[in-house]
Design an enzyme around this catalytic site. Structure first.
Site, mmCIF file in Angstrom:
data_model
loop_
_atom_site.group_PDB
_atom_site.id
_atom_site.type_symbol
_atom_site.label_atom_id
_atom_site.label_comp_id
_atom_site.label_asym_id
_atom_site.label_seq_id
_atom_site.Cartn_x
_atom_site.Cartn_y
_atom_site.Cartn_z
ATOM 1 N N GLY A 56 0.840 -1.193 0.000
ATOM 2 C CA GLY A 56 0.000 0.000 0.000
ATOM 3 C C GLY A 56 0.875 1.244 0.000
ATOM 4 O O GLY A 56 1.940 1.277 0.633
ATOM 5 N N GLY A 58 -0.583 4.562 0.260
ATOM 6 C CA GLY A 58 -1.349 5.739 0.663
ATOM 7 C C GLY A 58 -0.578 6.516 1.719
ATOM 8 O O GLY A 58 0.637 6.370 1.851
ATOM 9 N N LEU A 59 -1.288 7.339 2.495
ATOM 10 C CA LEU A 59 -0.587 8.160 3.485
ATOM 11 C C LEU A 59 0.237 7.305 4.430
ATOM 12 O O LEU A 59 1.410 7.588 4.688
ATOM 13 C CB LEU A 59 -1.595 8.988 4.280
ATOM 14 C CG LEU A 59 -2.179 10.171 3.538
ATOM 15 C CD1 LEU A 59 -3.228 10.864 4.380
ATOM 16 C CD2 LEU A 59 -1.086 11.158 3.139
ATOM 17 N N ALA A 60 -0.354 6.223 4.940
ATOM 18 C CA ALA A 60 0.376 5.392 5.896
ATOM 19 C C ALA A 60 1.515 4.654 5.194
ATOM 20 O O ALA A 60 2.668 4.687 5.649
ATOM 21 C CB ALA A 60 -0.582 4.409 6.568
ATOM 22 N N GLY A 61 1.225 4.006 4.090
ATOM 23 C CA GLY A 61 2.229 3.188 3.416
ATOM 24 C C GLY A 61 3.385 4.009 2.865
ATOM 25 O O GLY A 61 4.558 3.671 3.077
ATOM 26 N N HIS A 282 -20.740 8.406 6.361
ATOM 27 C CA HIS A 282 -20.449 9.845 6.330
ATOM 28 C C HIS A 282 -21.696 10.631 5.955
ATOM 29 O O HIS A 282 -22.365 10.293 4.993
ATOM 30 C CB HIS A 282 -19.335 10.093 5.305
ATOM 31 C CG HIS A 282 -18.725 11.450 5.417
ATOM 32 N ND1 HIS A 282 -19.403 12.587 5.076
ATOM 33 C CD2 HIS A 282 -17.496 11.842 5.839
ATOM 34 C CE1 HIS A 282 -18.603 13.634 5.278
ATOM 35 N NE2 HIS A 282 -17.451 13.205 5.742
ATOM 36 N N ARG A 346 -20.020 12.472 13.057
ATOM 37 C CA ARG A 346 -20.582 11.897 11.846
ATOM 38 C C ARG A 346 -21.691 10.888 12.103
ATOM 39 O O ARG A 346 -22.702 10.881 11.404
ATOM 40 C CB ARG A 346 -19.464 11.218 11.066
ATOM 41 C CG ARG A 346 -18.509 12.226 10.518
ATOM 42 C CD ARG A 346 -17.336 11.576 9.850
ATOM 43 N NE ARG A 346 -16.546 12.631 9.208
ATOM 44 C CZ ARG A 346 -15.401 12.429 8.598
ATOM 45 N NH1 ARG A 346 -14.887 11.220 8.551
ATOM 46 N NH2 ARG A 346 -14.757 13.436 8.031
ATOM 47 N N ARG A 451 -14.960 7.542 13.986
ATOM 48 C CA ARG A 451 -13.810 8.412 13.774
ATOM 49 C C ARG A 451 -14.274 9.853 13.585
ATOM 50 O O ARG A 451 -15.242 10.117 12.878
ATOM 51 C CB ARG A 451 -13.030 7.964 12.532
ATOM 52 C CG ARG A 451 -11.832 8.847 12.240
ATOM 53 C CD ARG A 451 -11.031 8.345 11.070
ATOM 54 N NE ARG A 451 -11.741 8.405 9.811
ATOM 55 C CZ ARG A 451 -11.971 9.511 9.122
ATOM 56 N NH1 ARG A 451 -11.567 10.682 9.573
ATOM 57 N NH2 ARG A 451 -12.625 9.454 7.975
ATOM 58 N N LEU A 457 -6.335 11.251 8.283
ATOM 59 C CA LEU A 457 -5.042 11.672 7.728
ATOM 60 C C LEU A 457 -4.018 11.720 8.856
ATOM 61 O O LEU A 457 -2.869 11.304 8.709
ATOM 62 C CB LEU A 457 -5.173 13.044 7.056
ATOM 63 C CG LEU A 457 -6.258 13.160 5.991
ATOM 64 C CD1 LEU A 457 -6.207 14.521 5.309
ATOM 65 C CD2 LEU A 457 -6.109 12.075 4.946
#
Lengths: 655, 248
Positions: A56, A58-61, A282, A346, A451, A457
């Protein structure tokens, strides 16, 4: 408080998995710093001897791959997209929270910690959340240093805005494209490391299995999506940064490629799956327009900062919205939750919207929608200011619906968006499989049952930039420098490859007559109706019957065109849907055995007469961690008890 | 609505491709262009045919995965990405030509899918700030004038889809390269590596086989994020500045 009269199912406590969260000793403010000082280190010249696979980008990966490479580890990073820059983190719009307290409005690490624990309805781990709040400020520093163009004030300093579930302005943003700008930042850091030769980047590669040798994660099996080749990749640790599973609903705000396959394969190899029923719906998405629809489009929750949510007071009021006078409008969030108003979290906002639609007061052709109105904001701030803040969102709305939101209120409806559940991890972000780490949305750790906006993020980048790179060193140090990387020719790899190939061939040879999408849509309907915004035992039991039947039909009657040794989009989809067809069942099972309402998990049987969620802290103040026991066996529900020392377990109220 | 689709089909990079004709019916104006292709693929698969391969992912206009030359125009008739294009932009009965991005540096993988990894290699040549994680100073220590930040932002909105290359008769990647160079030239964080960055990125762009810019500005017209060719002027200035050495 009265509860609906429902017999609670006794919860069997039969922990078989060893769930040691490894939370360090000491006061919560000092746990992380003390722990970091105690972590074993790997000598700089020895770091390159350890290879880590990151699945992955994305932001984490991307942030984890870049940072571990900067530290000197050898990194292999995989993504199924054609470029790491396209991971779905890119679609996050609203912002990223950080306890910087630049506006001086009373924010602090403690408040961010408190809001996140409360927002998660007391189903997250205090120590993890506090650590997240502690590193939040460093993330902003890091991103700004990379050149990420956050919104700024005229004085040149960073601007903040407020977001759901908080009474301070702690959200940093980059127009409505915060995820894109942060991801491009992480991607640029990753690109720098690829250029250095320390990261090998594999694009258009999908992970099909994780390989465990002698109890340790030792590599993965992938399918090259261009050539179809099934290959083994060995390493000393595996990191999954593979995102969430909201596409189990078919229609969600996730990108088309988002899937549960990597996480689910890991589950089948022994990683516990925690709280799969904690999914987030959401509130501000564009309503469904018709059967052709392939996905739902989210509009940033930041719109609720200035937009007002309402429906007509009268059922059947079909007048155009601008002709309905204020006195005949029901601003239901402001009415029900006066102190948070349109900025309730949410789950609360989504459920309230569903309620008014269930009462028949929904708007739009389908009756499944509520208005989000900028009339008053435009009068207060002027059209130009509204356009500067929300222009790109308004444009997007207009492109999709063909309506002008500057003139007519937008219509919104809740949609599946994020999944709080995920693979169980300890304080080191390691799953129940040694050497298998899980970061970002793919893990379960920080958001509990709900969340808060602008926290995804934050968590992805906290895990990737600051937490995993520290804790993984401890794992490598324990392995020791004499540790030998398992060969990709090891029997376990060959067996895993064989298993993947057999499964692919089974899909290709099914020669039925229903398309993959038709199965995915049917599964999505079952999940949305029975395990969506609100659930009840009857519906969940029904789903638990329907899903295995659908799965059986899938394997008999699915039609996958093309061959295995080529770019084959139907085959890719089929493999992912096959996993969703198993995973959906696990979600329903989890929802059925959690006899309480908390956060995104609203069980209709457990509510007050006013319709507010009722938690059961006596019996369910724990994370449910599912353990795979075989394809035909019922998985075992293990429990990690949650302790709240610093935030008092209290009824979550936003009134 | 009914449409006649003329679609480029090509099994892989090694064999020749060609245009095939398909018909789709009962398409509502609210259907997105890619959903229309989903409907076609469903039809093809039900009839035992091979679906048309095309790149797509977020379907929100931000990931930059989708592409397509639609009637000769990248992303079709509106200023947006193909995934955000709706069939209401076409007339009932229209014939629509759908082809892959056309550029030597973007070889076809299959049907409408092309290989844009050249863009990644350009970014690796210098499209970053060299800052290791954890070594950053406090974010508010460096104020950036709002105008500069906004200008940098306009450049940074590039989604890397490649429409600029597809639109250009020279298949030039100047708008893509300039977007990154200009973004980092307008924030102080990009300053230290300013000279090396532009030289290296331009070298890589040339080596990847992208053509030269001849100022037709078709790229700006095709860009779904409306990135201005002003950034190409910035790129040229940065390039000359770097070539003649330090001028500070």
């Amino acid at each position: 408080m009265e509860l609906a009269d429902v017999p609670a199912q006794p919860v069997k406590k039969r922990n078989r998995m060893k769930l040691d969260a490894k939370i360090p000793e000491g006061p919560i403010q000092e746990k992380w710093s003390r722990y970091r000082n105690k972590l074993k280190l790997v000598n700089p010249s020895n770091k390159r001897k350890f290879r880590v696979i990151v699945v992955g980008s994305g932001l984490a990966g991307a942030s984890a791959a870049a940072t571990m490479s900067e530290l000197g580890y050898a990194v292999d990073c995989f993504c199924f997209q054609d470029s790491p820059r396209r991971a779905h983190s890119i679609a996050a719009q609203g912002g990223i929270n950080a306890a910087k307290n630049y506006p001086g409005d009373g924010d602090s690490i403690y408040r961010l910690f408190y809001d996140t624990v409360k927002g998660g309805d007391f189903r997250s781990r205090e120590a993890n959340v506090h650590r997240l709040a502690e590193v939040s400020g460093l993330i902003i520093d890091q991103c700004v240093a990379q050149g990420v163009p956050f919104a700024r004030e005229y004085g040149g300093l960073l601007d903040n805005r407020s977001f759901g579930g908080a009474q301070v302005s702690r959200t940093f943003y980059a127009r409505g494209q915060t995820g894109q700008q942060l991801l491009i930042g992480a991607y640029s850091a990753l690109s720098r490391q690829v250029a250095s030769g320390n990261v090998r980047m594999f694009t258009r590669m999908e992970m099909l299995d994780v390989v465990v040798v002698d109890g340790r994660a030792s590599g993965i099996v992938t399918r090259n999506l261009v050539t179809g080749e099934v290959e083994s990749h060995a390493a000393d640790a595996v990191v999954l940064a593979t995102g969430g599973y909201a596409n189990v609903f078919f229609l969600s705000t996730n990108a088309m490629g988002c899937n549960v396959t990597a996480a689910y394969r890991a589950y089948k190899k022994g990683a516990g799956f925690a709280n799969p029923c904690f999914t987030q719906i959401h509130p501000t998405c564009i309503p469904v327009a018709g059967d052709h629809q392939s996905k739902l489009t989210l509009m940033s929750e930041s719109l609720r900062n200035d937009g007002r949510v309402w429906v007509p007071q009268q059922v059947g009021d079909t007048r155009p919205p601008n002709e309905i006078p204020d006195a005949e409008r029901d601003y239901f969030l402001e009415r029900k939750y006066p102190s948070f108003g349109n900025l309730t979290p949410r789950d609360v906002a989504s459920r309230s919207a569903k309620e008014v639609c269930d009462e028949g007061r929904g708007v739009g052709k389908t009756g499944l929608g509520v208005y989000l109105d900028f009339r008053d904001a435009t009068a207060r701030m002027g059209r130009d200011t509204v356009a500067a803040k929300y222009g790109n969102l308004f444009d997007m709305y207009q492109r999709i619906t063909d309506e002008n939101p500057y003139q007519v209120p937008m219509r919104i409806f809740p949609a599946p968006h994020y999944t709080m559940g995920g693979l169980w991890v300890d304080y080191n972000l390691m799953s129940t499989v040694e050497g298998l780490f899980v970061i970002g949305e793919a893990n379960f750790s920080d958001h509990g049952a709900n969340r808060l906006g602008a926290s995804a993020l934050m968590q992805g980048l906290a895990d990737g930039y600051f937490i995993l790179p520290a804790t993984i060193g401890n794992y490598f140090a324990q392995l020791g420098i004499s540790h030998q990387t398992v060969s990709p020719d090891h029997a376990e790899f060959k067996q895993a490859e064989q298993g993947c190939t057999t499964r692919l061939n089974r899909l290709l040879n099914a020669s039925g007559n229903r398309t993959v999408d038709s199965f995915h849509k049917e599964l999505g309907r079952i999940m949305w109706e029975n395990c969506g915004m609100s659930r009840n035992a009857e519906g969940l039991e029904k789903a638990l019957q329907q899903i295995p039947e659908l799965r059986e039909e899938f394997w008999k009657n699915v039609k996958v065109m093309g061959a295995g040794e080529e770019l084959n989009l139907s085959l890719e989809k089929a493999g992912r849907v096959a996993d969703f067809l198993e995973f959906g069942e696990l979600m329903c099972r989890d929802a059925l055995t959690r006899n309480e309402s908390c956060g995104g998990h609203f069980r209709e049987e457990y509510q007050t007469p006013e319709g507010e969620a009722v938690r059961d802290d006596e019996q369910y103040c724990h994370s449910a961690v599912w353990e795979y026991t075989g394809d035909d066996a019922v998985p075992i529900r293990n429990e990690e008890q949650l302790e709240f020392e610093y935030v008092e377990l209290a009824l979550r109220s936003y009134k | 609505m009914h449409f006649t689709l003329k679609i480029w089909r090509q099994e892989n990079a090694d064999v020749a491709g060609g245009i095939q004709t398909y018909e789709v019916d009962d398409i509502s104006g609210d259907t997105s262009f890619l959903e229309m292709l989903d409907i076609l693929n469903d039809q093809l698969e039900s009839d035992g045919g091979l679906p048309v391969a095309f790149d797509h992912d977020c379907r929100e206009g931000i990931c930059g995965t989708c592409s397509l030359m639609i009637n000769g125009t990248p992303h079709g008739p509106e200023t947006t990405t193909t995934c955000q294009l709706h069939m209401r932009s076409f007339q009932d009965g229209d014939t629509i030509f759908i082809e892959p991005w056309r550029a030597a540096a973007f070889p076809v993988v299959r049907d409408l899918v092309v290989d844009r990894s050249a863009f990644d290699r350009i970014i690796r040549a210098g499209g970053f700030v060299s800052i290791d994680t954890g070594s950053a100073q406090d974010a508010n220590n460096t104020p950036i004038p709002k105008d500069d930040a906004d200008y940098a932002f306009d450049a940074a909105t590039c989604i890397g889809c490649g429409a600029c290359v597809a639109a250009c008769k020279n298949a030039s990647a100047m708008l893509f390269v300039s977007a990154k160079v200009s973004h980092l030239a307008h924030v102080p964080q990009g300053d230290a590596e300013r000279r090396g960055r532009v030289l290296s990125m331009v070298d890589t762009m040339d080596a990847e086989g992208f053509g030269s810019c001849t100022n037709y500005t078709d790229c700006e017209a095709a860009c779904p994020k409306a990135i201005s060719t002003d950034h190409i002027a910035v790129l040229n200035r940065e390039f000359i500045r770097a070539k003649i050495g330090r001028t500070t």
